[in-house]
Scaffold this motif. Sequence first.
Motif, PDB file in Angstrom:
ATOM      1  N   TRP A 100       5.219  12.352 -10.875  1.00  0.00           N
ATOM      2  CA  TRP A 100       4.820  10.967 -11.142  1.00  0.00           C
ATOM      3  C   TRP A 100       5.973  10.128 -11.687  1.00  0.00           C
ATOM      4  N   THR A 143       0.836  -1.190   0.000  1.00  0.00           N
ATOM      5  CA  THR A 143       0.000   0.000   0.000  1.00  0.00           C
ATOM      6  C   THR A 143       0.873   1.242   0.000  1.00  0.00           C
ATOM      7  N   GLN A 180      -3.874   6.836  -8.757  1.00  0.00           N
ATOM      8  CA  GLN A 180      -3.275   7.374  -9.997  1.00  0.00           C
ATOM      9  C   GLN A 180      -2.929   6.165 -10.872  1.00  0.00           C
ATOM     10  N   GLY A 233      -3.677   1.397  -2.008  1.00  0.00           N
ATOM     11  CA  GLY A 233      -3.458   2.629  -1.246  1.00  0.00           C
ATOM     12  C   GLY A 233      -3.832   3.853  -2.071  1.00  0.00           C
TER      13      GLY A 233
HETATM   14  P1  ADP Z   1      -4.232   5.355   4.688  1.00  0.00           P
HETATM   15  O1  ADP Z   1      -2.851   5.098   4.173  1.00  0.00           O
HETATM   16  O2  ADP Z   1      -4.277   6.439   5.700  1.00  0.00           O
HETATM   17  O3  ADP Z   1      -4.946   4.115   5.101  1.00  0.00           O
HETATM   18  P2  ADP Z   1      -4.897   5.917   1.934  1.00  0.00           P
HETATM   19  O4  ADP Z   1      -4.321   4.657   1.445  1.00  0.00           O
HETATM   20  O5  ADP Z   1      -6.197   6.358   1.338  1.00  0.00           O
HETATM   21  O6  ADP Z   1      -5.128   5.915   3.485  1.00  0.00           O
HETATM   22  O7  ADP Z   1      -3.812   7.032   1.695  1.00  0.00           O
HETATM   23  C1  ADP Z   1      -4.087   8.383   1.884  1.00  0.00           C
HETATM   24  C2  ADP Z   1      -3.029   9.226   1.175  1.00  0.00           C
HETATM   25  O8  ADP Z   1      -2.991   8.883  -0.208  1.00  0.00           O
HETATM   26  C3  ADP Z   1      -3.352  10.702   1.221  1.00  0.00           C
HETATM   27  O9  ADP Z   1      -2.606  11.287   2.278  1.00  0.00           O
HETATM   28  C4  ADP Z   1      -2.879  11.241  -0.111  1.00  0.00           C
HETATM   29  O10 ADP Z   1      -1.565  11.697   0.049  1.00  0.00           O
HETATM   30  C5  ADP Z   1      -2.850  10.041  -1.024  1.00  0.00           C
HETATM   31  N1  ADP Z   1      -3.960  10.048  -1.983  1.00  0.00           N
HETATM   32  C6  ADP Z   1      -5.266   9.825  -1.732  1.00  0.00           C
HETATM   33  N2  ADP Z   1      -5.990   9.903  -2.876  1.00  0.00           N
HETATM   34  C7  ADP Z   1      -5.125  10.164  -3.864  1.00  0.00           C
HETATM   35  C8  ADP Z   1      -5.235  10.352  -5.287  1.00  0.00           C
HETATM   36  N3  ADP Z   1      -6.430  10.309  -5.902  1.00  0.00           N
HETATM   37  N4  ADP Z   1      -4.113  10.599  -5.970  1.00  0.00           N
HETATM   38  C9  ADP Z   1      -2.917  10.647  -5.362  1.00  0.00           C
HETATM   39  N5  ADP Z   1      -2.745  10.501  -4.049  1.00  0.00           N
HETATM   40  C10 ADP Z   1      -3.818  10.256  -3.312  1.00  0.00           C
END
Ligand code: ADP
Length: 296
Positions: A202, A127, A234, A229
Amino acid sequence: MIGAIEGGGTKFVCGIGTEDGKMLERVSIPTSSPEATLDEAMAFFEGKGIGAIGIGTFGPIVVDPRSPDYGSVAATPKPGWSGYRIIDHVKLRFDVPVGFDTDVNAAALGEATWGAAAGLGSCLYMTVGTGIGAGAVSAGRLVRGLTHPEMGHITVRRHPEDRFAGSCPFHGDCFEGLASGPAIERRWGMKASELALDHPAWEMESDYIAQALIQYILILSPEKIMLGGGVMNQSHLFPTIRDKVRARLNGYVEHPALAADIDSYIVPPALGGSAGLSGALALAVQAASSPLAKGR
Ligand code: ADP
Ligand code: ZN
């Protein structure tokens, strides 16, 4: 019936399912104090004929069954959670086998049991979100040792154009320090979700992810790699990462998965956002069938 818990920093998702991976019911509980959060989770399971419970949770946690602290949370900045004995709380309400592991290990097991790596003996789930973590299955078992692996904190070679110091409080510019969602956001000063498709962020991100994957491939030789994650929303990163893995390995590991078949080797999780919860279910099934089950 089997109870599954995916414990996250912001929410605990609980599900009730069956041995074959079917989830019948689920609920989301906001993460507050450990007592209140787990009380609510246990109330959801009450009276449902639960015969085993699996927990995949944010860490760090103590996963060594030989440790007196087995089933507890290790030192964490999350208020109230350091040292909290999750398994004890669950066992007080349900005298059933309990499976306990990290959220990423659960997701890896879920994908290995019912997802993209079903039928394979090995895989890796990573993740890339607020932090970076990965779980690996090898010979049908989650890789564990002293504790759970911490694959997000490996060292990577810095990208030549990267001037960001890195955000890991322990290591600065380890992989997570350079490539987590918050690292991207601090480096470029904007939300990762708002960076344009052609932004240099990217290319740099896929370079770091490819470097890490190459190390996992060379050391663990997983038969399938799933990337999940928030950052992996993206989806354009997938082809770039595959190209870089292929180019950097340069034909050294001879296998179709690392050449013509790489599109089906590095993939999004087949269970999507449910990988963690399904994995918690799989952890419960494993715990119930373990010869140690009665002793726990
Ligand atoms: P966690 O790791 O807290 O369980 P996530 O896997 O959703 O939760 O990760 C959250 C992080 O992912 C956010 O802090 C942001 O930086 C990044 N993120 C969330 N959505 C996007 C997206 N559409 N594009 C790029 N980065 C994203
Ligand atoms: Zn680190």
